[in-house]
Write an enzyme that holds these catalytic residues in place. Sequence first.
Site, short mmCIF file in Angstrom:
data_model
loop_
_atom_site.label_atom_id
_atom_site.label_comp_id
_atom_site.label_asym_id
_atom_site.label_seq_id
_atom_site.Cartn_x
_atom_site.Cartn_y
_atom_site.Cartn_z
CG HIS A 272 -8.55 5.77 -4.63
ND1 HIS A 272 -9.39 6.03 -5.69
CD2 HIS A 272 -8.29 6.95 -4.05
CE1 HIS A 272 -9.62 7.34 -5.74
NE2 HIS A 272 -8.97 7.91 -4.76
CB CYS A 273 -2.88 5.03 -3.70
SG CYS A 273 -3.82 5.47 -2.22
CB ILE A 274 -0.10 2.64 -7.00
CG1 ILE A 274 0.40 2.60 -5.55
CG2 ILE A 274 1.11 2.56 -7.94
CD1 ILE A 274 1.10 1.32 -5.17
#
Length: 441
Positions: A272-274
């Site tokens: 979900h982040c990078i």
Amino acid sequence: MPIKELDARIAARTARVGVIGQGYVGLPLALVFREAGFPVLGLDVDPAKIAAISRGESYIKHIGPDRVKAAVESGQYTATTDFERLRECDAILICVPTPLGPHREPDNSYIHSTAEKIAKQLRPGQLVVLESTTYPGTTDEEVKPLLEKSGLRFGDDFLLAFSPEREDPGRKDFSTKTIPKVVGGVDEASTRAAAALYGAALENVVPVSSARVAESCKLLENVFRSVNIALVNELKVIFDRMDIDVWEVIRAASTKPFGFMPFYPGPGLGGHCIPLDPFYLSWKAAEHGEWARFIELAGEINTRMPRYVVQKVADALNGDHKSVKGSRVLVLGLAYKANIDDDRESPSYEIIELLREGGAVVDYCDPYFPKTHRTRKHDLGLASVPLDAATFASYDAVVVATAHELFKDPKLFRGVRLVVDTRNMIPALVQGSGGPRVVKA
């Protein structure tokens, strides 16, 4: 309850902590607060998650069901879809998704809708903390005005802070409790209260001067990784043209004891982040008349990796006098990284769809996902094939997209003719064993 009483309730661990969102971030956070002695209310819009928690079950692999069961049986952890119960909470932690829109623009709609739900139940003396990754200014420019629609005033009636989540599913050396927790309030009182709350449950709290610094901190962490992964992905392509193994180059460079940090190429970015968070910063930068060129270039390189992998599959099949059209291709792994049951933004989905567009007959194998499920972008309608050598050998090409430990049995590849390996997993397994032809991608 006036704000001045909040610190005493936190110190006594009688403050009720409400955690909105019981997914990969919210569930472990709720459990850590319960295990620290706080009464916890877990809220989610998904009735299936609430029902599972109520039965003492875990729907996240790396969170053992024994932890969930113990929390529920303690009588101090309750899961609910009833947002009216937010009035019972002294602290409310927001752990909701922050995706990108169709044009890579930030989508803060989940934050906004959650803040509006909180506003309807907000009472004096509560602390609200946003954990969802977002661009600088969201907490004080967007969440605060929405909460003040309740008629209560920030600072006088309620406190507000930002504390970025730092979950890394499946990691063994750090956990929710031990990962340092950055906390920044919209004012000093909010910082102190949020730091006290997290400090009562987590091992290391790092207060910063503002919510904006805390918001920016998380973006920097993910921009750093995105840019460096893009660098090695670009070098992978360049070195491949030069007939140089990028993995061997990285191993050699890693022997330098200073001035170098290894990053590794892959089939694209997942999680979900990078893949998402850096674009929150580039979008906000444009609003201020600045252009985040490193972020945009890194995004361009990383997002084209699935196409690069599919081209390598096509070239490898050509080497066997076959075309993509009509070939049977098996993709190993739906998870975005090894040994977890998290497929958010996994490049495997795009690889499968691109191969299908080319006319290939595509299956996947990932015991962590017996069946594919509908995502925001994909609906493959597939089921995982068996994890055995006979199944693997029936395909024209096997693509390693995720290096699960359960894929590392050399016997699985004895009858395989061609492997396209995006994770450098195969050579050590089949070296000198008369195994498949291996093409790195």
